[in-house]
Design an enzyme around this catalytic site. Structure first.
Site, PDB file in Angstrom:
ATOM      1  N   LYS A 288       0.830  -1.221   0.000  1.00  0.00           N
ATOM      2  CA  LYS A 288       0.000   0.000   0.000  1.00  0.00           C
ATOM      3  C   LYS A 288       0.856   1.258   0.000  1.00  0.00           C
ATOM      4  CE  LYS A 288      -1.695   1.467   4.160  1.00  0.00           C
ATOM      5  NZ  LYS A 288      -1.403   2.853   4.574  1.00  0.00           N
ATOM      6  N   ASN A 289       1.835   1.313   0.898  1.00  0.00           N
ATOM      7  CA  ASN A 289       2.584   2.559   1.071  1.00  0.00           C
ATOM      8  C   ASN A 289       3.615   2.806  -0.030  1.00  0.00           C
ATOM      9  OD1 ASN A 289       1.022   3.129   3.242  1.00  0.00           O
ATOM     10  ND2 ASN A 289       2.558   2.617   4.790  1.00  0.00           N
TER      11      ASN A 289
ATOM     12  N   ARG B 186      -4.393  10.600   5.028  1.00  0.00           N
ATOM     13  CA  ARG B 186      -3.341  11.620   5.108  1.00  0.00           C
ATOM     14  C   ARG B 186      -2.382  11.562   3.935  1.00  0.00           C
ATOM     15  NH1 ARG B 186      -2.683  13.763  10.058  1.00  0.00           N
ATOM     16  NH2 ARG B 186      -0.546  14.243   9.518  1.00  0.00           N
TER      17      ARG B 186
ATOM     18  N   CYS C 226      -4.298  12.822  13.996  1.00  0.00           N
ATOM     19  CA  CYS C 226      -5.050  11.601  13.747  1.00  0.00           C
ATOM     20  C   CYS C 226      -4.895  10.672  14.938  1.00  0.00           C
ATOM     21  CB  CYS C 226      -4.615  10.940  12.451  1.00  0.00           C
ATOM     22  SG  CYS C 226      -3.092  10.032  12.590  1.00  0.00           S
TER      23      CYS C 226
ATOM     24  N   ARG D 220       1.205  14.291  13.832  1.00  0.00           N
ATOM     25  CA  ARG D 220       1.647  14.114  12.453  1.00  0.00           C
ATOM     26  C   ARG D 220       1.638  15.404  11.621  1.00  0.00           C
ATOM     27  NH1 ARG D 220      -0.952   8.672  10.137  1.00  0.00           N
ATOM     28  NH2 ARG D 220       0.895   8.708   8.813  1.00  0.00           N
TER      29      ARG D 220
ATOM     30  N   ASP E 188       4.810   0.328  12.328  1.00  0.00           N
ATOM     31  CA  ASP E 188       3.605  -0.304  11.774  1.00  0.00           C
ATOM     32  C   ASP E 188       3.454  -1.764  12.207  1.00  0.00           C
ATOM     33  OD1 ASP E 188       2.909   2.038  10.547  1.00  0.00           O
ATOM     34  OD2 ASP E 188       3.633   1.469   8.561  1.00  0.00           O
TER      35      ASP E 188
ATOM     36  N   ILE F 168       8.177   6.591  17.250  1.00  0.00           N
ATOM     37  CA  ILE F 168       7.836   7.353  16.036  1.00  0.00           C
ATOM     38  C   ILE F 168       6.592   8.217  16.247  1.00  0.00           C
ATOM     39  CG2 ILE F 168       7.352   7.212  13.540  1.00  0.00           C
ATOM     40  CD1 ILE F 168      10.120   6.055  14.295  1.00  0.00           C
TER      41      ILE F 168
ATOM     42  N   ARG G  95      -8.558  -0.456   5.145  1.00  0.00           N
ATOM     43  CA  ARG G  95      -7.685   0.559   4.530  1.00  0.00           C
ATOM     44  C   ARG G  95      -6.370  -0.064   4.089  1.00  0.00           C
ATOM     45  NH1 ARG G  95      -6.301   5.424   7.959  1.00  0.00           N
ATOM     46  NH2 ARG G  95      -5.083   5.674   6.087  1.00  0.00           N
TER      47      ARG G  95
HETATM   48  N1  EPU Z   1       7.024  14.404  11.168  1.00  0.00           N
HETATM   49  C1  EPU Z   1       7.189  15.722  11.494  1.00  0.00           C
HETATM   50  N2  EPU Z   1       7.077  16.651  10.499  1.00  0.00           N
HETATM   51  C2  EPU Z   1       6.824  16.311   9.216  1.00  0.00           C
HETATM   52  C3  EPU Z   1       6.675  14.959   8.883  1.00  0.00           C
HETATM   53  C4  EPU Z   1       6.777  14.006   9.887  1.00  0.00           C
HETATM   54  O1  EPU Z   1       7.410  16.062  12.658  1.00  0.00           O
HETATM   55  O2  EPU Z   1       6.739  17.211   8.368  1.00  0.00           O
HETATM   56  C5  EPU Z   1       7.144  13.369  12.224  1.00  0.00           C
HETATM   57  C6  EPU Z   1       5.840  12.588  12.446  1.00  0.00           C
HETATM   58  O3  EPU Z   1       4.937  13.264  13.281  1.00  0.00           O
HETATM   59  C7  EPU Z   1       6.369  11.298  13.035  1.00  0.00           C
HETATM   60  C8  EPU Z   1       7.718  11.117  12.312  1.00  0.00           C
HETATM   61  O4  EPU Z   1       8.056  12.395  11.785  1.00  0.00           O
HETATM   62  O5  EPU Z   1       6.598  11.469  14.410  1.00  0.00           O
HETATM   63  C9  EPU Z   1       7.726  10.125  11.173  1.00  0.00           C
HETATM   64  O6  EPU Z   1       6.566  10.314  10.364  1.00  0.00           O
HETATM   65  P1  EPU Z   1       6.551  10.081   8.795  1.00  0.00           P
HETATM   66  O7  EPU Z   1       6.407  11.384   8.114  1.00  0.00           O
HETATM   67  O8  EPU Z   1       7.700   9.208   8.405  1.00  0.00           O
HETATM   68  O9  EPU Z   1       5.193   9.266   8.620  1.00  0.00           O
HETATM   69  P2  EPU Z   1       4.262   9.341   7.344  1.00  0.00           P
HETATM   70  O10 EPU Z   1       5.077   9.574   6.145  1.00  0.00           O
HETATM   71  O11 EPU Z   1       3.110  10.238   7.622  1.00  0.00           O
HETATM   72  C10 EPU Z   1       4.418   6.797   6.720  1.00  0.00           C
HETATM   73  C11 EPU Z   1       3.457   5.679   6.507  1.00  0.00           C
HETATM   74  C12 EPU Z   1       2.885   5.258   7.859  1.00  0.00           C
HETATM   75  C13 EPU Z   1       4.038   4.821   8.764  1.00  0.00           C
HETATM   76  C14 EPU Z   1       5.068   5.960   8.867  1.00  0.00           C
HETATM   77  C15 EPU Z   1       6.314   5.594   9.660  1.00  0.00           C
HETATM   78  C16 EPU Z   1       2.589   6.111   4.282  1.00  0.00           C
HETATM   79  C17 EPU Z   1       1.449   6.512   3.442  1.00  0.00           C
HETATM   80  N3  EPU Z   1       2.389   6.122   5.612  1.00  0.00           N
HETATM   81  O12 EPU Z   1       3.678   7.858   7.318  1.00  0.00           O
HETATM   82  O13 EPU Z   1       2.044   4.149   7.615  1.00  0.00           O
HETATM   83  O14 EPU Z   1       3.575   4.502  10.031  1.00  0.00           O
HETATM   84  O15 EPU Z   1       5.485   6.370   7.560  1.00  0.00           O
HETATM   85  O16 EPU Z   1       6.943   4.490   9.098  1.00  0.00           O
HETATM   86  O17 EPU Z   1       3.649   5.758   3.778  1.00  0.00           O
HETATM   87  C18 EPU Z   1       0.211   2.713   7.996  1.00  0.00           C
HETATM   88  O18 EPU Z   1       0.413   2.216   6.882  1.00  0.00           O
HETATM   89  O19 EPU Z   1      -0.554   2.194   8.859  1.00  0.00           O
HETATM   90  C19 EPU Z   1       0.908   3.949   8.365  1.00  0.00           C
HETATM   91  C20 EPU Z   1       0.472   4.751   9.338  1.00  0.00           C
END
Ligand code: EPU
Length: 416
Positions: free
Chosen positions: A22-23, A92, A116, A121, A304, A326, A396
């Site tokens: 998915k991701n 998101r 969320c 996030r 995850d 995380i 999802r």
């Molecule tokens: N963060 C910030 N600022 C930003 C972006 C992120 O502070 O601008 C922080 C977040 O709050 C978090 C950390 O950085 O504490 C890491 O977050 P990240 O941005 O890596 O998460 P994401 O890109 O929103 C993706 C996956 C998630 C998975 C996370 C961590 C996708 C679509 N989603 O989310 O997947 O948990 O990386 O590996 O790729 C899931 O599939 O269930 C899921 C939640």
């Protein structure tokens, strides 16, 4: 609202085939808008998030079709630059259109996602990077509006490695003028898969999979034809399903190198894992030993998989400390597992899990995607029936989970 009934206590046995990630599929679908032809993506799982991304791309003017695991995207006629609140709030990952829209159209308007179920996030790092590349970014009425005639290469440092942040900026940079360097970028396999997809479109990217990515902008990209990697979280989830039921399941199609921390930790619990050609065979045992985990960015233990591993530790022999590094609120499954007899105490970012001999079935509520599957796992191990409410969370991210569990011997039933 649909629910899942799980009758526990059955050892799972047999073979299961893993779907596409998915991701990885979500950003790669978005990457198609970086060109104006017809793109084809294979091995796309049938999930609610994929359908939501299809709806979002359709609203932008993309012709979106999904037949089986094949997605076609006609991106010749982008006529909107807006990702509206109703879609961003349900998924998101919609923010992934920000970088590519800006690169292709010079403008983007994307609803700012709120907090969320698993944490605040923010997307400040996505915005910081786009500003460094010369975009003007404003926030008004809950929307981020960004514009740039042509983005310019820049040196960008992430305070925290962010998966979708790295992906967003990589997609913005492939059409920018000059070189972009992403430092402390995310190394997840999904980031690498996106880079490979972009490279197949003619992008110039080096270093994906490390924390230092260099991108040299090109003037245009060709359409995409690409096959998505298998889902490492689904792979690891089925490994845990076998482990928690003391079963013996062969997982086909999952890449062992992408689930290394989960394999290592399961082995520490005494569970036997055999890697064969194209298969990971997980042989459970009566009661796994307890081990500690700390979630970390890749290649650390994945956040995850934290909830699923906690379900296993809930029936382990001993005490386990589980630290979530995380997301600040990713323990919503704890209260539900406690309803099933688990002995878990949370203090700050660490959960202390004292293994019990057996869990008992109970009605429970899914709160997010990975929490919901952890309750399915707990239900598979429990005595009696567990009924999981708010199943839409599960749909999802897990393709037809009951169709994959039933052939392994599980007694699960979806009902309204
Ligand atoms: N963060 C910030 N600022 C930003 C972006 C992120 O502070 O601008 C922080 C977040 O709050 C978090 C950390 O950085 O504490 C890491 O977050 P990240 O941005 O890596 O998460 P994401 O890109 O929103 C993706 C996956 C998630 C998975 C996370 C961590 C996708 C679509 N989603 O989310 O997947 O948990 O990386 O590996 O790729 C899931 O599939 O269930 C899921 C939640």
């Amino acid at each position: 609202m649909e629910k899942l009934e799980v009758e526990g206590g059955i050892r799972l046995q047999g073979e299961v085939t893993i779907s596409g990630a998915k991701n990885a599929a979500l950003p790669i679908m978005v990457a198609s808008i970086l060109n104006s032809g017809e793109s084809i993506i294979h091995n796309v799982p049938s999930l609610r998030d994929i359908a939501t991304m299809g709806s979002l791309l359709s609203r932008l003017g993309v012709g979106f079709q999904k037949e089986g695991d094949k997605v076609s995207l006609h991106t010749g006629n982008i006529n909107s630059i807006e990702a509206p609140y109703d879609l961003v709030k349900t998924m998101r990952a919609s923010v992934l259109v920000l970088g590519p829209l800006l690169a292709r159209m010079g403008r983007a308007k994307v609803s700012l996602p709120g907090g969320c179920a698993i944490g605040a996030r923010p997307i400040n790092l996505h915005i910081m990077g786009l500003k460094k590349m010369g975009a003007e970014v404003t926030l008004s009425e809950g929307y981020i509006e960004a514009s740039a005639k042509r983005l310019k290469g820049a040196q960008i440092y992430f305070d925290i490695p962010t998966v979708t942040g790295t992906e967003n900026l990589m997609m913005a940079a492939v059409l920018a003028e000059g070189e972009t360097v992403l430092e402390n970028s995310a190394c997840e396999p999904e980031v690498v898969d996106l880079a490979n997809a972009l490279i197949s479109m003619g992008a110039r990217i080096e270093g994906a999979g490390t924390s230092y990515i260099r991108i040299n902008g090109v003037a245009s990209l060709k359409p995409l034809e690409y096959r998505i990697i298998s889902d490492r979280i689904e792979t690891a989830t089925f490994m845990l399903a076998s482990a928690i039921t003391g079963g013996s399941v062969a997982i086909k199609g999952g890449r062992p190198e992408n689930v290394e921390p989960v394999i290592m930790k399961l082995r520490e619990t005494g569970i036997d894992i055999i890697q064969e050609e194209g298969k990971i065979v997980v042989n459970g045992r009566q009661r796994p030993l307890s081990v500690d985990i700390k979630t970390m960015p890749y290649p650390g233990f994945p956040t995850d998989m934290q909830a699923q591993f906690m379900a296993l530790m809930a029936v382990s022999d001993g005490t386990s400390f589980i630290t979530e590094n995380i997301f600040e609120n990713r323990f919503m499954h704890v209260a539900e597992m406690k309803r099933m007899g688990a002995d878990i105490r949370v203090e700050g970012s660490t959960a202390t899990v004292r293994g019990v001999e057996t869990l008992t079935g109970a009605p429970v509520m899914a709160t997010d995607l990975r929490a919901s599957v952890s309750l399915v796992l707990a239900g598979l191990a429990a005595q009696g029936k567990t009924v999981i409410d708010r199943l839409y969370h599960l749909d999802r991210g897990y393709e037809k989970i009951e169709d994959k569990l039933i052939p392994l011997g599980a007694r699960v039933r979806r009902f309204k």
